[in-house]
Design a protein around this motif. Structure first.
Motif, PDB file in Angstrom:
ATOM      1  N   GLU A   8      57.018  48.443  44.352  1.00 33.76           N
ATOM      2  CA  GLU A   8      58.320  47.840  44.558  1.00 33.76           C
ATOM      3  C   GLU A   8      58.595  46.874  43.407  1.00 33.76           C
ATOM      4  O   GLU A   8      57.721  46.103  43.022  1.00 33.76           O
ATOM      5  CB  GLU A   8      58.325  47.079  45.894  1.00 33.76           C
ATOM      6  CG  GLU A   8      59.686  46.549  46.272  1.00 33.76           C
ATOM      7  CD  GLU A   8      59.616  45.474  47.348  1.00 33.76           C
ATOM      8  OE1 GLU A   8      60.605  44.752  47.527  1.00 33.76           O
ATOM      9  OE2 GLU A   8      58.551  45.356  48.008  1.00 33.76           O
ATOM     10  N   ALA A   9      59.810  46.925  42.877  1.00 31.89           N
ATOM     11  CA  ALA A   9      60.164  46.023  41.768  1.00 31.89           C
ATOM     12  C   ALA A   9      60.585  44.685  42.353  1.00 31.89           C
ATOM     13  O   ALA A   9      61.662  44.562  42.924  1.00 31.89           O
ATOM     14  CB  ALA A   9      61.292  46.632  40.937  1.00 31.89           C
ATOM     15  N   ARG A  10      59.737  43.671  42.218  1.00 31.99           N
ATOM     16  CA  ARG A  10      60.071  42.323  42.723  1.00 31.99           C
ATOM     17  C   ARG A  10      59.247  41.303  41.970  1.00 31.99           C
ATOM     18  O   ARG A  10      58.163  41.601  41.490  1.00 31.99           O
ATOM     19  CB  ARG A  10      59.868  42.222  44.239  1.00 31.99           C
ATOM     20  CG  ARG A  10      58.420  42.060  44.713  1.00 31.99           C
ATOM     21  CD  ARG A  10      57.648  43.383  44.703  1.00 31.99           C
ATOM     22  NE  ARG A  10      56.310  43.215  45.259  1.00 31.99           N
ATOM     23  CZ  ARG A  10      55.225  43.840  44.793  1.00 31.99           C
ATOM     24  NH1 ARG A  10      55.269  44.650  43.747  1.00 31.99           N
ATOM     25  NH2 ARG A  10      54.063  43.647  45.385  1.00 31.99           N
ATOM     26  N   THR A  11      59.799  40.067  41.877  1.00 28.61           N
ATOM     27  CA  THR A  11      59.031  38.980  41.255  1.00 28.61           C
ATOM     28  C   THR A  11      58.063  38.421  42.285  1.00 28.61           C
ATOM     29  O   THR A  11      58.340  38.451  43.486  1.00 28.61           O
ATOM     30  CB  THR A  11      59.950  37.823  40.801  1.00 28.61           C
ATOM     31  OG1 THR A  11      60.781  37.441  41.896  1.00 28.61           O
ATOM     32  CG2 THR A  11      60.823  38.228  39.640  1.00 28.61           C
TER      33      THR A  11
END
Lengths: 492, 492
Positions: A8-11
């Motif tokens: 998942e693309a997340r900071t």
């Protein structure tokens, strides 16, 4: 990649991406404050993100919890004997390490400034991140109160240079020596009681004198029914402490008041003499009581500081995303810390400094509508009308850039409408359209996107404006640069 | 602190402190390159130091070892489910994460630049650190070869702006598609053999054609007696690969040569067509063969790149600390990577970019004597002659600063001689001495420290100079600023 499980693309939690608006504001502050530091003779220094954990030590300036709140990892046990390293949590601890490491060869006093991210492994919250930017100046090797005064003067100048309107910030100064003198005159002896008194004083803003009186005595029951044990001072001693905090925030007058309360204790008198010297130096640097005052209620950190302490408070009215008023409070602080270098060398080394919370200051200025957001502009977008003419469009963009105008050729695959929308989203001042007719006639059509945005905001008088700014005009190629410059600066 | 065990003051292995000279050079590069990126319409972005390890992925651009070389730690298992985080090892992987996370709302193509430290958990060596600064520009969402050309043009302009003399750097361009086409035409099918061929080609610089021929075939025995197994190509296939690498470095002519070797393979033809478009766009941007060439021997990274690849090579003559000649080689690189965003989204997203190795470039310019060291100056030092006059000395320093001259009052405790030595070590242009006589007469004595340093270097004609620059002069206070400005810029 069909059957691969995709991340998942997340900071990471407590970390954020920052785009142009944030960065323009932050860089403006860093540039302005660095220029002041350099003008005062401070040299730049950048230490690494990592320090060995033992060198970093247990001091967190605003916390009294040892060894908490850092990001630490163990170095390779095979090649580096598995030493623990930690990311710096401020810029002062690495400076102490650097000064100790290089003390013999440094010019003394050593004056350096530094900026960069610091990391705290704490629970994030609204506006509270685990990575943020600080910008510090410190003088190591001078015990003179004038060194403190200079640090305070730079902080005051820095706030102005960062864009804080006059009167919207104040530097508050106190001295740990006064607080110690107060303790002595109030008969406080052991460290536990001292800490409890400082904690009580630190709550003056929030609880008022009545609440603090309870915390100085037996203790305080709050609205929720929770009881906080007090410092256990006698009523007379508590009054003395309160009288100290009530000396009020000012310069010469405050010093006089304070002398009445704590005069006579040796450490208190030393603190008073230092503050008087700071007062004189500030005055000769042109820093008046509107910019910097003595405020006996300022505590700042519980270990760490050994003399003067400073705090920069923002008085701006600001609102949060929900339109609620926000009090920003502290946007920086510092003080004298004469023991940090001695951790390494065993020799007490006087040092004083100030740290701007740059991320916090930028956020505050933004919330108060005082940030540099209007400096954020997109480039002029050269529209691709005819795919076969890419080389020509590139030449047009090159021409604009050579004239100092940020410019780009649209490099996606979409048609005219999407290209115009792209230019608008980039906050481009103008789009340049050159089709078959324009190529034949040696002209270019310029669409004024600034005008479109102004009209959309409804802030201009349409009729008058439209006469002067037609929204779209076809001009000779030789007029292209001038036409766009006129859009960027429409004043006659 | 007597019986406490004191930590040793030292930086972690592979990490360094950087002082004014390094920082001035590095900041000059960052400022110049950022200005170019902005002029081309790239917006700034800063992603956090940390990414979740799964989001960061296994790609290291210059390595084919998965999952090595990062600094990783586990987040708090109680509050953050113990997810692993790692410090970014470059600025591209975080961009891919950012683009995937925000794809719906971004203007497309998305053009961003970024700079900052990156961290590699690798064995440090001379000039090889575990923390260094990169400065990147990338376009995400454009498959056009013109997007590659623009990236190359910015890199070429950036090298000039960073202070690399004309002709002292070259951008070398190749295409992964050409290399794949070459493989096809040489009959290389499986990935292992392909990798071995790329590795062999990558050694052309070091081993020459004969060495590479051996590595393409059965293998090579080096001087030490170690045998490297080859790619196992037939003699004819190896010749074909060598013919490819021998097409030479140029623009149109090189493309013609390459077409002879690999024309006919579908992927090779696609690569040739893209390079031809890059050639045309570069030409229309004014980037000639002296700045950017196609070079079939450039490989760059083994996974990761999917189309054009770029490498910036420095041709400067430089010497190391021991006076030995050093070849700096690559100071930046990049290329097209169409798969990185797809790791998150599953959708192939074209992307291309370039990364300056800023720390490396700064070190190279410094070694070649082309850095901005002469910009590193200390402040004017106001000598403390009379302790009772601190306020007056502060006022003098304030006057100099108001005139734009960095200045400080000496804040240590030492006497005149030590103060002058301090000023000299700070590389101060001048010291200002005001004693009783000067105060009475309204004058100031200015000591020209620049002159002293010039004389010490023996670079000036003493007699002629001394007449014009007396070394020390007592001037009216009203002449103080002008006198010091004259020292800073002695040209008549």
């Amino acid at each position: 990649m069909s059957d691969i499980q995709r991340p998942e693309a997340r900071t990471p939690r407590g970390f954020i991406d920052r785009r142009a608006r944030d960065l323009v504001a932050e860089r403006k502050i860093l540039t302005a404050v660095s220029a002041i530091y350099e003008r005062y003779g401070f040299e730049p220094l950048e230490t690494p993100a990592f320090e060995y954990a033992d060198a970093l030590g247990k001091f967190l300036p605003d916390a009294d919890r040892p060894n908490e709140g850092v990001f630490a990892l163990q170095d390779d046990p095979d090649t580096d004997s598995g030493q623990w390293m930690a990311l710096r949590y401020d810029l002062t601890a690495p400076l102490a390490r650097f000064a100790a490491q290089n003390w013999e060869t440094l010019p003394k006093p050593f004056r350096r400034y530094a900026y960069g991210p610091v990391w705290r492994n704490e629970k994030p919250g609204p506006g509270r991140f685990r990575e943020f930017v600080q910008c510090d100046a410190d003088t190591v090797g001078s015990a003179r109160p004038e060194a403190d005064a200079e640090i305070i003067a730079m902080a005051a100048e820095g706030l102005v240079a960062a864009g804080v309107p006059a009167g919207a910030a104040i530097l508050k100064i106190n001295s740990r020596k006064l607080l110690n003198g107060l303790m002595a005159s109030a008969g406080v002896a052991d460290d536990g009681q001292k800490l409890a008194v400082l904690r009580a004083v630190d709550k003056l803003d929030r609880l008022g004198p009545e609440g603090v009186r309870l915390l100085l005595g037996e203790g305080r029951l709050d609205e929720s029914g929770a009881f906080t044990k007090g410092a256990g001072l006698s009523a007379a001693a508590a009054e003395r402490v309160l009288a100290f905090t009530e000396a009020g925030a000012g310069r010469g007058d405050t010093l006089g008041q304070l002398a009445n309360v704590i005069g006579g204790s040796a450490e208190g008198d030393e603190g008073l003499a230092e503050l008087a010297a700071i007062d004189a130096a500030l005055t000769s640097l042109g820093v008046g009581a509107a910019q910097a005052v003595f405020d006996p209620s300022v505590v700042r950190g519980l270990e760490y500081y050994t003399g003067a302490v400073f705090e920069a408070e923002l008085l701006l009215d600001a609102t949060d995303e929900k339109g609620q008023p926000v009090r920003f409070g502290s946007v920086g602080g510092g003080g004298r810390y004469d023991d940090l270098v001695a951790r390494f060398t065993g020799e007490r080394t006087p040092a004083t400094g100030f740290s701007f919370g740059v991320s916090r200051l930028a956020a505050a200025l933004r919330a108060a509508g005082k940030d540099a957001a209007s400096d954020v502009r997109g480039p002029v977008v050269v529209i691709v009308f005819d795919q076969a003419r890419m080389a020509d469009y590139f030449a047009v963009a090159g021409e604009l850039r050579a004239a100092g105008l940020p410019a780009e050729v649209y490099l996606g695959q979409s048609g005219m409408k999407a290209q115009m929308k792209y230019a608008d989203r980039r906050l481009s001042p103008a789009a340049v359209i050159i089709g078959e007719d324009e190529f034949a006639a040696g002209t270019a059509t310029v669409k004024d996107l600034d005008l479109g945005r102004e009209l959309a905001k409804g802030v201009t008088d349409n009729a008058a404006w439209r006469a002067e700014r037609p929204g779209q005009a076809t001009v000779a190629r030789s007029e292209l640069v001038a036409t766009i410059k006129k859009i960027l600066d429409p004043r006659p």
